[in-house]
Scaffold this motif. Structure first.
Motif, PDB file in Angstrom:
ATOM      1  N   ASN A 163      72.010  13.768  31.042  1.00 23.76           N
ATOM      2  CA  ASN A 163      72.583  12.914  30.005  1.00 23.76           C
ATOM      3  C   ASN A 163      71.557  11.961  29.414  1.00 23.76           C
ATOM      4  OD1 ASN A 163      75.154  13.997  30.309  1.00 23.76           O
ATOM      5  ND2 ASN A 163      75.648  12.580  31.955  1.00 23.76           N
ATOM      6  N   PRO A 198      68.568  13.547  26.321  1.00 28.09           N
ATOM      7  CA  PRO A 198      68.812  13.498  24.867  1.00 28.09           C
ATOM      8  C   PRO A 198      68.614  12.100  24.275  1.00 28.09           C
ATOM      9  CG  PRO A 198      70.534  14.754  25.929  1.00 28.09           C
ATOM     10  CD  PRO A 198      69.722  14.139  27.012  1.00 28.09           C
ATOM     11  N   VAL A 238      64.951  11.617  23.821  1.00 32.98           N
ATOM     12  CA  VAL A 238      64.455  12.413  22.697  1.00 32.98           C
ATOM     13  C   VAL A 238      64.761  11.708  21.380  1.00 32.98           C
ATOM     14  CG1 VAL A 238      64.785  14.583  21.434  1.00 32.98           C
ATOM     15  CG2 VAL A 238      64.530  14.608  23.906  1.00 32.98           C
ATOM     16  N   THR A 275      64.177  19.310  18.670  1.00 36.55           N
ATOM     17  CA  THR A 275      65.132  18.609  19.520  1.00 36.55           C
ATOM     18  C   THR A 275      66.086  19.590  20.179  1.00 36.55           C
ATOM     19  OG1 THR A 275      64.999  16.696  18.068  1.00 36.55           O
ATOM     20  CG2 THR A 275      66.859  16.777  19.574  1.00 36.55           C
ATOM     21  N   ASN A 276      66.557  20.563  19.449  1.00 35.04           N
ATOM     22  CA  ASN A 276      67.471  21.557  20.014  1.00 35.04           C
ATOM     23  C   ASN A 276      66.767  22.446  21.038  1.00 35.04           C
ATOM     24  OD1 ASN A 276      69.752  20.710  18.707  1.00 35.04           O
ATOM     25  ND2 ASN A 276      69.398  22.018  16.933  1.00 35.04           N
ATOM     26  N   ASN A 324      66.540  20.415  24.270  1.00 34.78           N
ATOM     27  CA  ASN A 324      67.819  20.206  24.930  1.00 34.78           C
ATOM     28  C   ASN A 324      68.560  21.489  25.255  1.00 34.78           C
ATOM     29  OD1 ASN A 324      67.615  17.430  24.926  1.00 34.78           O
ATOM     30  ND2 ASN A 324      68.439  17.273  22.868  1.00 34.78           N
TER      31      ASN A 324
END
Length: 100
Positions: A37, A40, A43, A93-94, A97
């Motif tokens: 948790n 992200p 980031v 970012t994707n 994650n």
């Protein structure tokens, strides 16, 4: 007199219990998967800081080339860079994650 004080201090220390206080911990909000948790959030914060640094770099570069380039060319160059970053940053970012 000193011997009486020493004897009194020793007697007091011997009367003290090792564990006079017991602890009882009751977790009300257990945080399972805290790292999953928290990543992200880090980031997003790093993206925000990176955007601030990028803006400062844009300004420094604009000051260096403003004698050679018109203000509209500078504006267009900044917009192209911003559009490029707007498409590339969410992809990065994707990818960071994405579950393995």
């Amino acid at each position: 007199m000193a011997l009486q004080i020493t004897d009194s201090v020793e007697a007091t220390i011997l009367q003290i219990k090792d564990r006079s206080i017991d602890s009882t911990i009751i977790k009300t909000n257990n945080a399972e998967g805290f790292a999953a948790n928290f990543v992200p959030l880090m980031v997003i914060i790093s993206s925000f800081v990176g955007a601030m640094v990028m803006i400062m770099q844009h300004q420094q570069a604009a000051q260096l080339v403003q004698t050679f380039v018109s203000k509209w060319q500078l504006f267009l160059a900044r917009q192209i860079i911003n559009i490029g970053v707007a498409f590339v940053l969410p992809l990065l970012t994707n990818c960071v994650n994405a579950p393995l």
